[in-house]
Write a protein that holds these residues in place. Structure first.
Motif, PDB file in Angstrom:
ATOM      1  N   MET A   1      -6.257  -2.560  -0.528  1.00 22.05           N
ATOM      2  CA  MET A   1      -7.061  -1.564   0.191  1.00 22.05           C
ATOM      3  C   MET A   1      -7.176  -1.859   1.685  1.00 22.05           C
ATOM      4  SD  MET A   1     -10.079  -0.563   1.661  1.00 22.05           S
ATOM      5  CE  MET A   1     -11.228  -1.857   1.226  1.00 22.05           C
TER       6      MET A   1
ATOM      7  N   TRP B   1     -12.602   2.917  -1.882  1.00 22.93           N
ATOM      8  CA  TRP B   1     -11.994   3.995  -1.106  1.00 22.93           C
ATOM      9  C   TRP B   1     -12.909   4.409   0.040  1.00 22.93           C
ATOM     10  CZ3 TRP B   1     -12.774   8.759   0.822  1.00 22.93           C
ATOM     11  CH2 TRP B   1     -11.640   9.417   1.330  1.00 22.93           C
TER      12      TRP B   1
ATOM     13  N   SER C   1       0.809  -1.222   0.000  1.00 24.96           N
ATOM     14  CA  SER C   1       0.000   0.000   0.000  1.00 24.96           C
ATOM     15  C   SER C   1       0.841   1.272   0.000  1.00 24.96           C
ATOM     16  CB  SER C   1      -0.942  -0.008   1.203  1.00 24.96           C
ATOM     17  OG  SER C   1      -0.216  -0.082   2.429  1.00 24.96           O
TER      18      SER C   1
ATOM     19  N   THR D   1      -4.311  -0.557   3.579  1.00 30.26           N
ATOM     20  CA  THR D   1      -3.972   0.846   3.351  1.00 30.26           C
ATOM     21  C   THR D   1      -4.377   1.678   4.562  1.00 30.26           C
ATOM     22  OG1 THR D   1      -4.387   0.526   0.985  1.00 30.26           O
ATOM     23  CG2 THR D   1      -4.262   2.791   1.770  1.00 30.26           C
TER      24      THR D   1
ATOM     25  N   SER E   1      -4.695   5.368   6.937  1.00 29.63           N
ATOM     26  CA  SER E   1      -5.415   6.624   6.697  1.00 29.63           C
ATOM     27  C   SER E   1      -4.560   7.630   5.926  1.00 29.63           C
ATOM     28  CB  SER E   1      -5.872   7.232   8.031  1.00 29.63           C
ATOM     29  OG  SER E   1      -4.767   7.469   8.893  1.00 29.63           O
TER      30      SER E   1
ATOM     31  N   CYS F   1      -8.616  14.951   1.659  1.00 29.70           N
ATOM     32  CA  CYS F   1      -9.701  14.156   1.058  1.00 29.70           C
ATOM     33  C   CYS F   1     -10.784  15.058   0.478  1.00 29.70           C
ATOM     34  CB  CYS F   1     -10.311  13.226   2.096  1.00 29.70           C
ATOM     35  SG  CYS F   1      -9.201  11.926   2.666  1.00 29.70           S
TER      36      CYS F   1
ATOM     37  N   LEU G   1      -4.534   6.549   2.307  1.00 28.96           N
ATOM     38  CA  LEU G   1      -5.830   6.805   1.678  1.00 28.96           C
ATOM     39  C   LEU G   1      -5.986   8.283   1.324  1.00 28.96           C
ATOM     40  CD1 LEU G   1      -8.123   4.579   3.929  1.00 28.96           C
ATOM     41  CD2 LEU G   1      -7.799   4.284   1.464  1.00 28.96           C
TER      42      LEU G   1
ATOM     43  N   GLY H   1     -12.624   1.938   2.711  1.00 28.12           N
ATOM     44  CA  GLY H   1     -11.380   2.145   3.445  1.00 28.12           C
ATOM     45  C   GLY H   1     -11.484   3.303   4.421  1.00 28.12           C
ATOM     46  N   PHE H   2     -12.156   4.365   4.006  1.00 30.12           N
ATOM     47  CA  PHE H   2     -12.334   5.514   4.901  1.00 30.12           C
ATOM     48  C   PHE H   2     -13.146   5.110   6.128  1.00 30.12           C
ATOM     49  CE2 PHE H   2     -14.643   9.183   6.511  1.00 30.12           C
ATOM     50  CZ  PHE H   2     -13.609  10.103   6.670  1.00 30.12           C
TER      51      PHE H   2
END
Length: 269
Positions: A58, A88, A25, A61, A63, A107, A66, A91-92
């Motif tokens: 992912m 994504w 990642s 991965t 923060s 972001c 991301l 992932g958040f």
């Protein structure tokens, strides 16, 4: 920021394809960030492989990665597949409590750069994260967030707007009293968001903004484009500035006039 020759990229793409299976990642985030910093749009075959690698990695991965990835996508104005955004967002959700204020700002700035309105549930989660970290917010991060909301014409949560307003009032006041640096980009973007969203700024923050603007001088980075945005925003909000503002505005515009373009001149009028 040094852009390598085409021959370098020919070798680099070949190396990436050869080593892709061993990438993790951090590598995936770093390579896209590198393209974004160089302002070079990657080749289509690379992006195809990169999106597949992101999907694979992912869950591993973090923060920071991301945030870097989405910021890079925004800087490059990439057209992203729907499956990437879905992954994504997931992932958040998994990592949102570990996002820094800078990461949260990156972001939202990415969505603004892409002109892509984020999902409602993401905005709610993102807002809750910002509110939870309100004491850590810097002026630059707030301005970055406000720019994104203005770009997307996205109305901020009243609690979030109240936090921004309070922080801005303090930051603008500090420029006059203890010399905190506020540049033209920050001054113009704040007023621009209020104008874009047709949200009249409160009296305290507006008074603090005027004090910060009055403190600008030849050492303050204010260009003609930013000065035109300031005047456009005041006009849009139907806020008649005091004579002292216009005196300072003319002074700063004279200093920056050599950088003015037709858009800046038209907006000023």
């Amino acid at each position: 920021g040094v852009v390598p020759p085409d021959s370098f990229f020919t070798l680099w793409y070949s190396g990436f394809a050869r080593e892709a299976e061993s990438m993790r990642s951090q590598h995936i985030a770093n390579v896209l960030w590198g393209f974004a910093k160089l302002k070079i749009t990657p080749r289509g075959d690379f992006l195809h492989d990169w999106f597949e690698l992101f999907d694979r990695e992912m869950l591993r991965t973090n923060s920071q990665e991301l945030a870097m990835i989405l910021w890079s996508v925004g800087q490059l104005r990439l057209r992203v597949p729907g499956v990437f955004l879905s992954r994504w967002y997931f992932g958040f959700e998994l990592r949102m409590l570990s996002f820094s204020c800078q990461g949260l700002a990156m972001c939202m700035h990415a969505f603004g750069a892409l002109k892509l309105t984020p999902r409602h549930d993401f905005v709610q989660q993102w807002t809750a994260c910002v509110l939870a970290r309100r004491n850590e917010l810097t002026l630059r991060e707030i301005v970055c967030m406000m720019w994104a909301f203005g770009s997307l014409r996205l109305q901020p949560d009243p609690k979030l707007l109240a936090v921004w307003t309070d922080k801005l009032t303090n930051a603008f006041s500090l420029q006059r009293s203890v010399g905190v640096r506020v540049d033209g980009r920050e001054l113009s973007n704040v007023l621009w968001m209020y104008a874009r969203l047709e949200l009249p700024p409160g009296g305290d923050v507006l008074a603090a903004w005027h004090r910060a603007f009055a403190a600008c001088n030849s050492n303050t980075r204010v260009n003609a484009h930013e000065l035109s945005i300031v005047l456009w925003s005041l006009g849009r909000l139907e806020l008649v500035p005091p004579d002292s503002f216009l005196t300072k505005w003319y002074e700063l515009f004279a200093l920056a006039s050599h950088t003015a373009d037709y858009l800046a001149l038209t907006n000023s009028l």
